[in-house]
Design a protein around this motif. Structure first.
Motif, PDB file in Angstrom:
ATOM      1  N   ALA A  26       0.838  -1.208   0.000  1.00  0.00           N
ATOM      2  CA  ALA A  26       0.000   0.000   0.000  1.00  0.00           C
ATOM      3  C   ALA A  26       0.868   1.251   0.000  1.00  0.00           C
ATOM      4  CB  ALA A  26      -0.934  -0.015   1.217  1.00  0.00           C
ATOM      5  N   GLU A  45       9.884   3.780   6.975  1.00  0.00           N
ATOM      6  CA  GLU A  45       9.695   2.323   7.089  1.00  0.00           C
ATOM      7  C   GLU A  45      10.422   1.824   8.340  1.00  0.00           C
ATOM      8  OE1 GLU A  45       8.080  -0.465   5.755  1.00  0.00           O
ATOM      9  OE2 GLU A  45       9.276  -1.483   7.300  1.00  0.00           O
ATOM     10  N   ARG A  46       9.704   1.087   9.120  1.00  0.00           N
ATOM     11  CA  ARG A  46      10.222   0.575  10.385  1.00  0.00           C
ATOM     12  C   ARG A  46      11.345  -0.461  10.192  1.00  0.00           C
ATOM     13  NH1 ARG A  46       6.290  -2.603  14.670  1.00  0.00           N
ATOM     14  NH2 ARG A  46       7.959  -3.624  15.793  1.00  0.00           N
ATOM     15  N   ALA A  53       5.126  -7.520   4.367  1.00  0.00           N
ATOM     16  CA  ALA A  53       4.580  -8.847   4.073  1.00  0.00           C
ATOM     17  C   ALA A  53       4.475  -9.047   2.567  1.00  0.00           C
ATOM     18  CB  ALA A  53       3.207  -9.006   4.722  1.00  0.00           C
ATOM     19  N   GLY A  59       1.974 -13.643  -4.050  1.00  0.00           N
ATOM     20  CA  GLY A  59       1.902 -12.651  -5.113  1.00  0.00           C
ATOM     21  C   GLY A  59       0.563 -12.509  -5.790  1.00  0.00           C
ATOM     22  N   PHE A  60      -0.445 -13.286  -5.388  1.00  0.00           N
ATOM     23  CA  PHE A  60      -1.764 -13.118  -6.007  1.00  0.00           C
ATOM     24  C   PHE A  60      -2.231 -11.675  -5.861  1.00  0.00           C
ATOM     25  CE2 PHE A  60      -2.324 -17.741  -5.248  1.00  0.00           C
ATOM     26  CZ  PHE A  60      -2.773 -18.097  -6.510  1.00  0.00           C
ATOM     27  N   ILE A 199       7.090   4.878  13.001  1.00  0.00           N
ATOM     28  CA  ILE A 199       6.230   5.967  13.463  1.00  0.00           C
ATOM     29  C   ILE A 199       5.533   5.516  14.744  1.00  0.00           C
ATOM     30  CG2 ILE A 199       5.866   6.816  11.083  1.00  0.00           C
ATOM     31  CD1 ILE A 199       2.759   6.122  11.953  1.00  0.00           C
ATOM     32  N   HIS A 262       3.255  -6.048  11.851  1.00  0.00           N
ATOM     33  CA  HIS A 262       1.801  -5.807  11.801  1.00  0.00           C
ATOM     34  C   HIS A 262       1.251  -5.786  13.228  1.00  0.00           C
ATOM     35  CE1 HIS A 262       0.825  -6.996   7.367  1.00  0.00           C
ATOM     36  NE2 HIS A 262       1.933  -6.281   7.452  1.00  0.00           N
ATOM     37  N   ARG A 450      -3.736  -3.450   4.765  1.00  0.00           N
ATOM     38  CA  ARG A 450      -4.394  -4.190   5.840  1.00  0.00           C
ATOM     39  C   ARG A 450      -4.535  -3.385   7.137  1.00  0.00           C
ATOM     40  NH1 ARG A 450      -6.269  -6.217   2.589  1.00  0.00           N
ATOM     41  NH2 ARG A 450      -7.746  -4.789   3.499  1.00  0.00           N
ATOM     42  N   LEU A 466      -3.120  -7.874  -1.645  1.00  0.00           N
ATOM     43  CA  LEU A 466      -2.217  -7.137  -2.532  1.00  0.00           C
ATOM     44  C   LEU A 466      -3.058  -6.325  -3.513  1.00  0.00           C
ATOM     45  CD1 LEU A 466       0.485  -9.874  -3.237  1.00  0.00           C
ATOM     46  CD2 LEU A 466       0.581  -8.005  -1.586  1.00  0.00           C
TER      47      LEU A 466
HETATM   48  P1  FAD Z   1       2.788  -4.706   4.200  1.00  0.00           P
HETATM   49  O1  FAD Z   1       2.939  -5.073   2.787  1.00  0.00           O
HETATM   50  O2  FAD Z   1       3.226  -5.678   5.234  1.00  0.00           O
HETATM   51  O3  FAD Z   1       3.515  -3.323   4.473  1.00  0.00           O
HETATM   52  C1  FAD Z   1       3.466  -2.713   5.746  1.00  0.00           C
HETATM   53  C2  FAD Z   1       4.821  -2.084   6.026  1.00  0.00           C
HETATM   54  O4  FAD Z   1       4.694  -1.191   7.137  1.00  0.00           O
HETATM   55  C3  FAD Z   1       5.879  -3.106   6.413  1.00  0.00           C
HETATM   56  O5  FAD Z   1       7.034  -2.920   5.619  1.00  0.00           O
HETATM   57  C4  FAD Z   1       6.154  -2.800   7.894  1.00  0.00           C
HETATM   58  O6  FAD Z   1       7.480  -3.062   8.290  1.00  0.00           O
HETATM   59  C5  FAD Z   1       5.835  -1.313   7.957  1.00  0.00           C
HETATM   60  N1  FAD Z   1       5.505  -0.823   9.291  1.00  0.00           N
HETATM   61  C6  FAD Z   1       4.754  -1.430  10.250  1.00  0.00           C
HETATM   62  N2  FAD Z   1       4.655  -0.624  11.339  1.00  0.00           N
HETATM   63  C7  FAD Z   1       5.325   0.510  11.043  1.00  0.00           C
HETATM   64  C8  FAD Z   1       5.566   1.720  11.769  1.00  0.00           C
HETATM   65  N3  FAD Z   1       5.084   1.917  13.001  1.00  0.00           N
HETATM   66  N4  FAD Z   1       6.296   2.695  11.174  1.00  0.00           N
HETATM   67  C9  FAD Z   1       6.804   2.520   9.914  1.00  0.00           C
HETATM   68  N5  FAD Z   1       6.618   1.384   9.198  1.00  0.00           N
HETATM   69  C10 FAD Z   1       5.872   0.391   9.742  1.00  0.00           C
HETATM   70  N6  FAD Z   1      -1.811 -11.341   0.006  1.00  0.00           N
HETATM   71  C11 FAD Z   1      -2.346 -11.411  -1.225  1.00  0.00           C
HETATM   72  O7  FAD Z   1      -3.190 -10.576  -1.579  1.00  0.00           O
HETATM   73  N7  FAD Z   1      -1.960 -12.389  -2.113  1.00  0.00           N
HETATM   74  C12 FAD Z   1      -1.060 -13.360  -1.762  1.00  0.00           C
HETATM   75  O8  FAD Z   1      -0.717 -14.209  -2.589  1.00  0.00           O
HETATM   76  C13 FAD Z   1      -0.523 -13.326  -0.444  1.00  0.00           C
HETATM   77  N8  FAD Z   1       0.335 -14.291  -0.038  1.00  0.00           N
HETATM   78  C14 FAD Z   1       0.995 -14.114   1.150  1.00  0.00           C
HETATM   79  C15 FAD Z   1       1.998 -15.030   1.511  1.00  0.00           C
HETATM   80  C16 FAD Z   1       2.794 -14.777   2.621  1.00  0.00           C
HETATM   81  C17 FAD Z   1       3.880 -15.760   2.999  1.00  0.00           C
HETATM   82  C18 FAD Z   1       2.601 -13.611   3.378  1.00  0.00           C
HETATM   83  C19 FAD Z   1       3.519 -13.269   4.530  1.00  0.00           C
HETATM   84  C20 FAD Z   1       1.565 -12.737   3.063  1.00  0.00           C
HETATM   85  C21 FAD Z   1       0.738 -12.997   1.969  1.00  0.00           C
HETATM   86  N9  FAD Z   1      -0.298 -12.133   1.609  1.00  0.00           N
HETATM   87  C22 FAD Z   1      -0.892 -12.246   0.394  1.00  0.00           C
HETATM   88  C23 FAD Z   1      -0.740 -11.049   2.505  1.00  0.00           C
HETATM   89  C24 FAD Z   1      -0.202  -9.707   2.014  1.00  0.00           C
HETATM   90  O9  FAD Z   1       1.184  -9.800   1.778  1.00  0.00           O
HETATM   91  C25 FAD Z   1      -0.453  -8.604   3.037  1.00  0.00           C
HETATM   92  O10 FAD Z   1      -1.765  -8.679   3.524  1.00  0.00           O
HETATM   93  C26 FAD Z   1      -0.219  -7.247   2.365  1.00  0.00           C
HETATM   94  O11 FAD Z   1       1.169  -7.142   2.074  1.00  0.00           O
HETATM   95  C27 FAD Z   1      -0.695  -6.100   3.233  1.00  0.00           C
HETATM   96  O12 FAD Z   1      -0.279  -4.908   2.637  1.00  0.00           O
HETATM   97  P2  FAD Z   1       0.153  -3.686   3.554  1.00  0.00           P
HETATM   98  O13 FAD Z   1       0.753  -2.664   2.662  1.00  0.00           O
HETATM   99  O14 FAD Z   1      -0.980  -3.318   4.416  1.00  0.00           O
HETATM  100  O15 FAD Z   1       1.253  -4.306   4.533  1.00  0.00           O
END
Ligand code: FAD
Length: 484
Positions: A26, A45-46, A53, A59-60, A199, A262, A450, A466
């Motif tokens: 995101a 980024e933390r 994740a 990667g779907f 943060i 998370h 998320r 994703l």
């Molecule tokens: P993330 O991509 O995790 O990004 C959040 C970022 O925020 C991280 O880098 C974290 O370190 C950072 N962060 C957290 N707290 C702080 C803070 N206080 N200050 C600064 N930075 C911070 N989803 C799918 O849709 N399709 C799939 O095929 C799929 N397969 C998966 C397989 C695995 C093994 C895993 C682990 C996950 C999978 N997922 C899949 C789930 C998906 O990866 C996550 O739900 C998605 O990445 C969430 O997006 P996001 O941007 O909210 O979080």
């Protein structure tokens, strides 16, 4: 969690138009679009690098409506059919406005990903599986081609996978080939990132407008001013035990497909400003077994009864097991089914569990498993009788997978074999603006991924995270950049 007052900050250590917390999917999508809208963008980024994740993910990306990849693989789809499926499969309680915007914008979102450099191989993978065996680009990923959805709307595969050779989901999966091009695109657009910066607070003006964040980097407090907006993209609350206990207690001790970062911080920070939350009890749930086995057998609960069509999306089986069957489930298979699954399955060993019990008859098997006498025998009698007639009148598994189970039978012990991540989070509007409990946007605050309640309200399809993370992440970035 209370916000800091801007008047108390004194000097700011950094300033940017748009400040994004979190460099996962995101955050990366928000960064690209904010920069393209002319903003000067800073991502905090933390962790020690980008990815979150998302980079570990299979990667779907759930997309459809007639994407170029769907068409190249020979499938027709429309935004209306996609929305019909999503409203049924993501609910109950799915957000119709979000799903409509997501389905309408899906073809263009796919093109945007391709334009950012995300590679997709135009090959369809049609086997039952959690993921394609190789680098194939398209797969059914939500039970579209199984009961009840196949009768509701014309099925179309919508799990789009970035092409990744030698992928190792959980280490560097297909999601890496989503993240890498997005981050490289952001870098080309001049987006700056500070790593190792967590943060921990929001800063507000006297009128409540969010105008910055307070972060911590190697023990030092860092203040960051956002001229136009702050985007929260820090992921789910899957690793916050207190929040799980309050909202999704069945997920306690079984986090999966998430990272320890998370910790639910975004939800708590925004709630302190009055933000609404939604679907906090909804969870993605994986069942730790290869669908090649599931589809050839019957899933039974602790009473020896079937409870779901085994040819559906395995995540639906996982949800049903955890939430409706007290996580007490077994897979019953005959020798033929077991051997066939073993022969064709490309899944890792950890998803090819062996039977814990093997017996000559159903009665013996049920006794060994500790099931109530007669229950499993009755289940098998009905299943076999219907299967011999080519139908599953009870749960509607497709005819091509029906065959009476005969001879020595084995049962795989799947009790407790589930894990998952929380789907609920902040309530956001169509442009990813964080909504106050009164329904009004909180000025200067945006969120995606998320940390928010996205398109999945209770049900799930692989790719929804994703997918909505990148889709609404883009909107968050663009909207924040245009904020004055
Ligand atoms: P993330 O991509 O995790 O990004 C959040 C970022 O925020 C991280 O880098 C974290 O370190 C950072 N962060 C957290 N707290 C702080 C803070 N206080 N200050 C600064 N930075 C911070 N989803 C799918 O849709 N399709 C799939 O095929 C799929 N397969 C998966 C397989 C695995 C093994 C895993 C682990 C996950 C999978 N997922 C899949 C789930 C998906 O990866 C996550 O739900 C998605 O990445 C969430 O997006 P996001 O941007 O909210 O979080």
């Amino acid at each position: 969690m209370k916000p800091y007052a801007a008047a108390d900050i004194g000097t700011w250590d950094h300033t940017a138009d748009v400040v994004i917390a979190g460099y996962g999917v995101a955050g990366a999508a928000a960064a690209v679009e904010a920069a393209r809208a002319g903003a000067d963008v800073l991502v905090l980024e933390r962790a020690g690098g980008w990815g979150g994740a998302a980079a570990l993910a299979g990667g779907f990306i759930y997309l459809g409506g007639g994407t170029a990849l769907q068409r190249a693989c020979g499938f027709d789809d429309s935004p209306e059919e996609m929305a019909t499926f999503l409203m049924a499969a993501m609910g109950p309680g799915a957000d119709a406005a979000k799903i409509s915007a997501y389905s309408e914008g899906s073809v263009a979102h796919f093109d945007w990903l391709v334009e950012c450099g995300v590679p997709f191989k135009p090959v369809f993978y049609g086997e039952p599986a959690w993921e394609p065996a190789g680098d194939e680009g398209l797969m059914y990923s939500g039970g579209e081609n199984a009961h009840p959805f196949a009768e509701l709307v014309r099925p179309a595969p919508r799990g789009h996978l970035p092409q990744m050779e030698n992928k190792r989901t959980g280490e560097r999966g297909g999601g890496y080939m989503l993240m890498k091009p997005l981050v490289e695109t952001a870098e080309r657009l001049g987006v700056k990132a500070h790593y190792g910066m967590r943060i921990e607070g929001l800063v507000t003006e006297r009128d409540g407008t969010v105008c910055g964040v307070v972060a911590r980097s190697y023990g030092e407090r860092v203040t960051v001013r956002a001229r136009r907006g702050v985007v929260l993209a820090t992921g789910s609350f899957t690793y916050n035990e207190e929040m799980l206990a309050a909202h999704a207690p069945l997920l306690l001790d079984r986090p999966g497909s998430a990272v320890e970062e998370h910790d639910g911080l975004a939800v708590r920070l925004a709630q302190a400003l009055g933000a609404g939350i939604a679907h906090m009890d909804a969870c993605e749930v994986a069942l730790h077994m290869d669908p090649q086995y599931l589809i050839r057998g019957i899933m039974v609960n602790g009473r020896g009864q079937r409870f779901i069509n085994e040819d559906t999306y395995p995540g639906r089986i996982g949800q049903a097991a955890l939430f409706q069957q007290a996580n007490q489930t077994f897979l019953v298979l005959d020798e033929e089914g077991f051997e066939e699954a073993h022969r064709v399955s490309p899944a890792p060993e950890m998803l090819q569990l062996r039977p814990s019990w093997v017996c000559e008859t159903a009665a013996e098997l049920a006794a060994e498993m500790g099931l109530p006498p007669g229950a499993l025998e009755a289940t098998l009698e009905v299943y076999n009788r219907h299967a011999a007639e080519g139908r599953d009148s009870l749960l509607h598994k497709a005819a091509r997978w029906l065959r009476p189970l005969r001879g020595p039978l084995g049962a795989v012990d799947l009790r407790g074999m589930t894990s998952g991540f929380a789907l609920g989070g902040l309530t956001t509007g169509p442009d990813a603006e964080v909504l106050h409990v009164d329904g009004e946007p909180i000025p200067g605050l945006f969120a995606a991924g998320r940390a928010t309640a996205g398109i999945a309200a209770w049900g799930y399809a692989s790719g929804a995270s994703l997918g909505d993370g990148s889709f609404f992440g883009r909107r968050a970035g663009r909207r924040a950049a245009l904020n004055r």
